[in-house]
Scaffold this active site. Sequence first.
Site, mmCIF file in Angstrom:
data_model
loop_
_atom_site.group_PDB
_atom_site.id
_atom_site.type_symbol
_atom_site.label_atom_id
_atom_site.label_comp_id
_atom_site.label_asym_id
_atom_site.label_seq_id
_atom_site.Cartn_x
_atom_site.Cartn_y
_atom_site.Cartn_z
ATOM 1 N NE ARG A 6 -10.320 -5.155 0.670
ATOM 2 C CZ ARG A 6 -9.556 -4.159 1.121
ATOM 3 N NH1 ARG A 6 -10.112 -3.129 1.718
ATOM 4 N NH2 ARG A 6 -8.236 -4.166 0.947
ATOM 5 C CD GLN A 51 -13.011 -1.895 -0.457
ATOM 6 O OE1 GLN A 51 -12.233 -1.818 0.487
ATOM 7 N NE2 GLN A 51 -14.222 -2.435 -0.342
ATOM 8 C CB CYS A 79 -13.988 1.208 0.214
ATOM 9 S SG CYS A 79 -13.381 2.893 0.379
ATOM 10 C CG HIS A 94 -8.464 0.144 -2.772
ATOM 11 N ND1 HIS A 94 -7.673 -0.940 -2.445
ATOM 12 C CD2 HIS A 94 -9.089 0.517 -1.615
ATOM 13 C CE1 HIS A 94 -7.832 -1.206 -1.147
ATOM 14 N NE2 HIS A 94 -8.669 -0.347 -0.629
ATOM 15 C CG ASP A 141 -13.480 6.532 -0.947
ATOM 16 O OD1 ASP A 141 -13.467 6.346 0.289
ATOM 17 O OD2 ASP A 141 -12.443 6.503 -1.644
ATOM 18 N NE ARG A 181 -3.840 0.635 1.977
ATOM 19 C CZ ARG A 181 -5.055 0.742 2.512
ATOM 20 N NH1 ARG A 181 -5.248 1.489 3.575
ATOM 21 N NH2 ARG A 181 -6.075 0.102 1.984
HETATM 22 N N1 NVA Z 1 -9.886 6.889 -1.205
HETATM 23 C C1 NVA Z 1 -9.512 6.430 0.107
HETATM 24 C C2 NVA Z 1 -9.750 4.953 0.237
HETATM 25 C C3 NVA Z 1 -9.420 4.387 1.595
HETATM 26 C C4 NVA Z 1 -9.620 2.909 1.658
HETATM 27 C C5 NVA Z 1 -8.045 6.762 0.361
HETATM 28 O O1 NVA Z 1 -7.230 6.567 -0.544
HETATM 29 O O2 NVA Z 1 -7.721 7.220 1.457
HETATM 30 N N1 CP Z 2 -11.172 -0.049 2.582
HETATM 31 C C1 CP Z 2 -9.899 -0.134 2.985
HETATM 32 O O1 CP Z 2 -8.979 -0.364 2.209
HETATM 33 O O2 CP Z 2 -9.729 0.009 4.332
HETATM 34 P P1 CP Z 2 -8.356 0.198 5.119
HETATM 35 O O3 CP Z 2 -7.805 1.552 4.714
HETATM 36 O O4 CP Z 2 -8.733 0.143 6.562
HETATM 37 O O5 CP Z 2 -7.410 -0.899 4.729
#
Ligand code: NVA
Ligand code: CP
Length: 301
Positions: free
Chosen positions: A287, A132, A259, A129, A219, A102
Amino acid sequence: MKHLLKLSDLTPEEITGILDLADQLKYEKKNGIPHEHLKGKSLGMIFEKSSTRTRVSFEVGMQELGGYPLFLSSNDLQIGRGEPVQDTARVLSRYLDGIMIRTFAQSEVEDLAKYGSIPIINGLTDYCHPCQVLADLMTIREHKGSFKNLKMCFIGDGNNMANSLMVGAIKMGLSFAIACPKGYEPDADLMKWASENGEFLCTESVEEAAKDADILVTDVWASMGQEAEIAERKKTFEGYQINASLMSLSKADAMVLHCLPAHREEEITAEVFEAHAAEIFDEAENRLHAQKAVLVTLMKD
Ligand code: NVA
Ligand code: CP
């Protein structure tokens, strides 16, 4: 399929294969049927951003498959002090059987795959992502029975989730509409691809996007890494919210996905969130199952 870097790399058949395996692994877990497909295999999990779901579902998933997960925070790794990803990839390929990462730049994930010699899984970048959205597709198929004749709408920022949902929906034959403020559209190349390959709409009107939708998704207005823009984004995104009046424009049996983490009264009201909590938490649970399917697909001998 060697890696999961972004959904646009996958064919609809590969996505269906992952979803079918995810359903099977979910059934096996619920019925106590062992499925230790990755005995003796190690997965490194590199996190350069925070996580609840991704970290816990990959860690538990790997254990349930008989393998060994290693949590690697960039605060502690040399990568956080500037060691090139090209070197990290070659070193970790000598120890591990797969890497989940990540991070911020999509190029970092692509470089890990280019320089390493083991499967790489994208656990979220600024661009997309995919893990997800595989869970989201699994949840939609569970609740709706199939992907036939469905309209998905996304309300809010054209961010990593919007990019992946757009690709996943169009690949699986759903129509996709996004409502976002001007200047916050999804990736331009992906929008071009979506409009050439399916039914796609990008509009500033939340009403137009939500009309007759079967699935409404949203989101956060400010993603990880955009903390400095929070105040400005709160103003820009006002009205880009899933609420009761928007729900009344969609199909009577429409489902809602998020998500998570969610900001109540920003991108979604607490009322709609709680009314659709069953779907949203199925999505979070999935997930685990979807990622186990990805791990088996990429790492099983
Ligand atoms: N768009 C959000 C998704 C978190 C799972 C982010 O990137 O923070
Ligand atoms: N939806 C998601 O990816 O959650 P986290 O940021 O908690 O991993």
